[in-house]
Design an enzyme around this catalytic site. Structure first.
Site, short mmCIF file in Angstrom:
data_model
loop_
_atom_site.label_atom_id
_atom_site.label_comp_id
_atom_site.label_asym_id
_atom_site.label_seq_id
_atom_site.Cartn_x
_atom_site.Cartn_y
_atom_site.Cartn_z
N HIS A 17 0.65 -1.24 -0.09
CA HIS A 17 0.05 0.10 0.12
C HIS A 17 1.34 0.95 -0.35
O HIS A 17 1.98 1.29 0.38
CB HIS A 17 -0.54 -0.12 1.47
N ASP A 63 2.55 -4.40 7.88
CA ASP A 63 1.34 -4.06 8.09
C ASP A 63 0.07 -4.46 8.20
O ASP A 63 0.09 -5.26 7.22
CB ASP A 63 0.97 -2.85 6.60
N GLN A 69 -5.02 -5.62 6.86
CA GLN A 69 -5.75 -5.99 5.96
C GLN A 69 -6.00 -7.60 6.31
O GLN A 69 -6.95 -8.51 6.25
CB GLN A 69 -5.64 -6.05 4.70
N LYS A 86 -10.74 -0.88 10.27
CA LYS A 86 -10.50 -2.03 9.13
C LYS A 86 -10.71 -3.37 10.14
O LYS A 86 -10.45 -4.70 9.08
CB LYS A 86 -8.76 -3.12 8.76
N CYS A 102 -4.71 2.19 -3.49
CA CYS A 102 -3.41 3.17 -3.42
C CYS A 102 -2.52 2.42 -3.34
O CYS A 102 -1.51 1.86 -2.15
CB CYS A 102 -3.33 3.05 -1.77
#
Length: 468
Positions: free
Chosen positions: A176, A253, A256, A279, A417
């Site tokens: 991302h 990260d 997700q 999220k 993104c």
């Protein structure tokens, strides 16, 4: 999603010994050990009201989400834009309303009852995040506005102190933008290099290329636990182990991943792990960063202001103990309380049942979308979550999203993104249907039927045909 990382991260919760009635004071008293029991009933009475022990049912859990019962353009809402944000259960909505209705106060410094209650709830959220990630303790958790701010925090606090000319930051192509741009910023500041790690055609990181790029110049490896475009689940544990052989730190990260996968930062041996509350069914504007204890000890403040200090004079300033020295100003107190409610709600459900449901849902969606003429799915990695990004011949992604919206189906269109990821597949834009635990087979069939109608084909199978 075969071959998922082992569960973990659910075995222990972090609760500091309680001191009922103790005043909430300054961060110098280390609010990470502020008592989390008892908590104010007005602030947290709805948190954790779940179905522990009951078999998971998406139809049952949908009753917790008021927004899923609205209509859009005369059709029942099918929310298939969960990669952008998840919807909020009533437990989270009520926790926010309870805080603002009965417990609104600033934290850490007040000696009155409401300040103490707010501080206890805020620090209970920090402890809940630590438990959710299986971090060693609450002191390893820093609150941030979300994944983006957490990554920028690491870039500015750790990166500026530890990167220098000739150092490498390895960044996979599928990242991302929020896990690319901050490293470009800090690389310019420190004269380090951002080195892209290529992808395989199916959307996995090329592990051979990754191993070849690692060297004694590598100071940091950053990677997404799950790709927001392809849904690919990366082997972060193995990649972290290889990076650590070269003395590099690893930032993951998790934006997700957290709504789909059990996360165990201890098992994966991440140095940093960031995620966004919105999220994972919590409010926007709140997120968290896990920092490995040995790394936390060397992090300097990246912003100055209130809350992160111990004492201030014109002769010099001393800072609050970790993690508070990284949290300048008044935090998103209501957001942290909402995050607490979201995590307690999620962990009260049958997590194995959720995984099984999402795997079946994803397989059904892949098979159904394969029947749509001209539709091409991006990525085919065997280990993936329920993210389905696609192009449709003769129709722009924006046109696809607009058509589906008329049928009450919300998907995302654009570059997501993640422009380097799309460029890997030779496209600049795509449509994305991203599924969550409350989505159903019927909603996937509606999506497929509407796409068939757009292409002028008749739908075969159980899905209803669009009325247009």
């Amino acid at each position: 999603m075969a071959g998922r990382p082992r569960a973990g991260g659910r075995g222990r919760r972090h609760r500091a010994p309680g001191r009922p009635g103790a005043p909430a004071t300054s961060p110098a008293a280390d609010p990470a050990t502020t008592p989390t029991e008892p908590r104010s009933a007005a602030l947290t009475e709805t948190a954790g009201q779940g179905r522990s022990g009951a078999a998971f049912s998406p139809h049952s859990v949908r009753t917790d989400f008021p927004i899923l019962h609205r209509t859009v353009n005369g059709h029942p809402l099918a929310w298939l834009d969960n990669g952008a944000t998840t919807q909020k259960p009533r437990q989270v909505i009520e926790a926010l309303a309870g805080y603002y209705s009965y417990g609104n106060s600033n934290i850490h410094r007040g000696a009155h009852t409401m300040a103490r209650e707010a501080t206890e709830a805020y620090e209970a959220s920090r402890a809940a995040v630590a438990g959710f990630l299986n971090a060693p303790g609450a002191r390893d958790i820093v609150f941030a506005r979300g994944t983006t701010e957490a990554i920028n925090l690491v870039a500015q606090s750790w990166g500026r102190a530890n990167l220098g000319p000739g150092d490498d930051i390895l960044v996979p192509v599928l990242e991302h933008h929020s896990n690319i741009v901050p490293w470009q910023f800090v690389a310019r500041q420190t004269r380090a290099r951002v080195v892209p790690v290529p992808l395989l055609p199916d959307g996995r990181i090329d592990q051979d290329a990754y191993a070849d790029l690692l060297s004694m110049r590598t100071r940091l490896v950053v990677l997404s636990h799950v790709s927001n475009v392809l849904g690919t689940v990366q082997p972060v544990r193995e990649m972290a182990a290889l990076a650590h052989r070269y003395g590099a730190r690893v930032l993951v990260d998790g934006a997700q991943a957290v709504a789909h996968l059990p996360v165990d930062v201890t098992d994966m041996d991440a140095d940093f792990y960031a995620f966004s509350g919105h999220k994972v069914f919590a409010p926007t504007g709140i997120g968290a960063l896990y920092v490995k204890p040995e790394v936390m000890a060397g992090l300097a403040p990246w912003q100055g202001g209130g809350n992160m200090i111990e004492s201030v004079s014109f002769d010099g300033t001393t800072f609050a103990p970790a993690p508070h020295h990284l949290e300048a100003g008044t935090g998103h107190i209501a957001g942290a309380i909402g995050l607490l409610a979201a995590l307690e709600w999620l962990t009260s459900l049958d997590r194995e049942g959720i995984v099984a449901h999402e795997e079946k849902l994803t397989a059904h969606a892949q098979q159904a979308l394969a029947t749509v003429p001209g539709l091409e799915l991006l990525g085919s990695a065997p280990e993936r979550v329920s993210v389905l990004t696609f192009t449709l011949a003769d129709h722009s992604p924006a046109e696809v999203a607009d058509w589906l919206d008329r049928d009450g189906i919300a998907v995302r269109s654009g570059h997501h993104c993640a422009q380097p990821t799309l460029a890997h597949y030779g496209v600049r834009s795509a449509a994305r249907a991203s599924l969550a635990l409350y989505n159903t087979m019927e909603e996937v069939d509606r999506l497929t039927a509407s796409l068939h109608a757009l292409t002028g084909q008749k739908t075969e199978g159980p899905g209803p045909v669009s009325g247009r």
